[in-house]
Design an enzyme around this catalytic site. Sequence first.
Site, PDB file in Angstrom:
ATOM      1  CG  HIS A 138      -2.244   0.665   0.979  1.00  0.00           C
ATOM      2  ND1 HIS A 138      -2.484   1.470  -0.105  1.00  0.00           N
ATOM      3  CD2 HIS A 138      -3.403   0.648   1.690  1.00  0.00           C
ATOM      4  CE1 HIS A 138      -3.720   1.932  -0.056  1.00  0.00           C
ATOM      5  NE2 HIS A 138      -4.307   1.447   1.026  1.00  0.00           N
ATOM      6  CG  ASP A 145      -2.982   5.080  -4.142  1.00  0.00           C
ATOM      7  OD1 ASP A 145      -2.337   5.009  -3.080  1.00  0.00           O
ATOM      8  OD2 ASP A 145      -2.870   6.011  -4.967  1.00  0.00           O
TER       9      ASP A 145
END
Length: 508
Positions: free
Chosen positions: A479, A483
Site C-alpha cells: 500500500h 492505492d
Amino acid sequence: MTTEVRVPTLGESVTEATVATWFKQPGDSVAVDEMLCELETDKVTVEVPSPTAGTLGEIVAGEGQTVGVDALLATITEGEAAAPAPAKDSSAKSDEPAPAADSGAGEEVKVMVPSLGESVSEATVSTWFKKEGDSVAQDEMLCELETDKVSVEVPAPASGTLTKIVAAEGTTVDASAQLAVITSGDAPAAAPAADKDSESAPAQATDDGGRDVEDAPSAKKAMAEAGINRDQVQGSGRDGRVMKEDVAKAKASASQAPQPGAAAPTPRAPVPAEDAGREERVKMTRLRQTIARRLKDAQNTAAMLTTYNEVDMSATMDLRKEYKDLFEKKHGVRLGFMSFFTKACCHALREVPEVNAEVDGTEIVYKKFVHMGIATGTPTGLVVPVIRDADAMSFAEIEKAIAEKGKRARDGKLSMAEMQGGTFTISNGGVYGSLMSSPILNPPQSGILGMHKIQERPVVVNGEIVIRPMMYLALSYDHRIVDGKGAVTFLVRVKEALEDPRRLLMDL
C-alpha cells in the site's frame, strides 16, 4: 615458497570486516581449501580457506582486528616447509598409544563434499549417520548435507573405518571442502585415538560458561561496552556463535523493553512431565530459514493489504477443453490454466504499472517488463522460479517455461539466478485445495496474485441462479505505492480477461 592469505571479496558495498576466529595457529599444517579463519561483516560471516597446502606461518591480522578487502591476513609456507607438522605428530606418538593410524594396513581416503548443483557454493552438515570408529561399506550413506535448495546425501567412497570427522554437524562447508577420513582395509585401530581426542575437546571449551562455541571477539567487546550479559543475546553465527550484529539487536531490544507495569512477553510455558517425551525438536532447514526470514521481512517492511474478487472460469475452461488436444499436438506441451493467468496478469500490469514496481529508498522503480515469479512447492519447501519477459511470450512458450522450471525446482536444480529478478508473483494454492487465502509479498515486489480452488457454486447470471465453476482471487499489494483503486482495477482486469479470453487477443 611463501603464499599470502588475503581478505576475499566480501560482497556488494562491503569494504571491511573483523577477524572473528582463527581455526589454525602458526606452525599448524594446513590442506588446500581447509578453513583458516572466519571474518565477520555487517551482513554476513565469511570463511577464509587456505589457498595452498603447507604450514601456517605468520598471522598478520589477529582476532578482533578490522581489515579491508584484499588485506593480508597470514602467510603459508608451501612444500617441504610443512615438514614440522609430521614431526609434531611423531612427538605425540611417544606419549599416546595412537600409532595405529600410521601403522595400520589401510590407506586413508578423504571424503569430500559432492557436487551441490548449479550456483550452490556451500552447504551445512545436517546429520552424520556414522560416528568415528564405525565400520562403513562402500556407497553407504555417511552424512547428509543441506543447502538453500536441496538435501544431498554423501556416500562412502571406500569400505573401511571412519577414522575422523572433519566437519561436524552444523558446520558450514564450501563445495570443495573435506568432510571426513576413511581408513580402508584393516585399520579400525585408529578410532580409539580419535575418540580420545574428541573426549578431550570439551575440556578445552569450558572457558565460556561450559559452552563449546567461541563468540566473535568483536561481539565480546560490544557486549562489554553495552553492559549486556551473554545470556541476553541470541547468536546467529555458526553453531550459535554471537556476532556483532546480534549484540546490536539485543541492545535495541533492551532499549525497547516494556516499562515497569507494562505487559511483558510471555515466555514459553514449561512442558508438563507427561508430555515431555511426546515432543520432537527439529532444527529448521536452511531453505526453511530463508523462507521464514524473507516472509517476515516482507511483513515488517511493506504495508501489506489484500483485496479479493471472484472469477467465473467457464469461458477459460471451455476454451482450454476445446483446444488442449490440438495445442499439445502442435507445441508438445499441455495447455494449463497458468498460461491464462500469466497472460491476464501481464495484460493488467500494463494498465496498472505500480503493481509491477518496487520501492527503493525514497524512489519508486517502475519495470517496463514482466519477469513473472511462479510459486512452486517442492519436497523441501516453497521456491519461486522466474519466467523472464513473460509479457513477450506466447501461451506455448509460457507453458513450456513453467513446466521446465517446475521440474528443475522439484529436482533441486534451480540456480539462484533463476529465482531472482521477479517483478510480480502468482501463487496457486488451489492445487492443494485452498478456497481462499491472503498471499504474502515476495520482496521487493509490490504485488502477488493468489489463485485458489475452482469450485462449482450457485451464482446469479442475467437474473437467473445457475451453477458455475468459480474461483476466488486474492491480490496482496504494498500500500506504500499501490492505492486501493489501482489494486481493485488490476484484479478486475484479470477477472475480465479470464471470463472473456478474447479480450487478451483484442488488447482490451
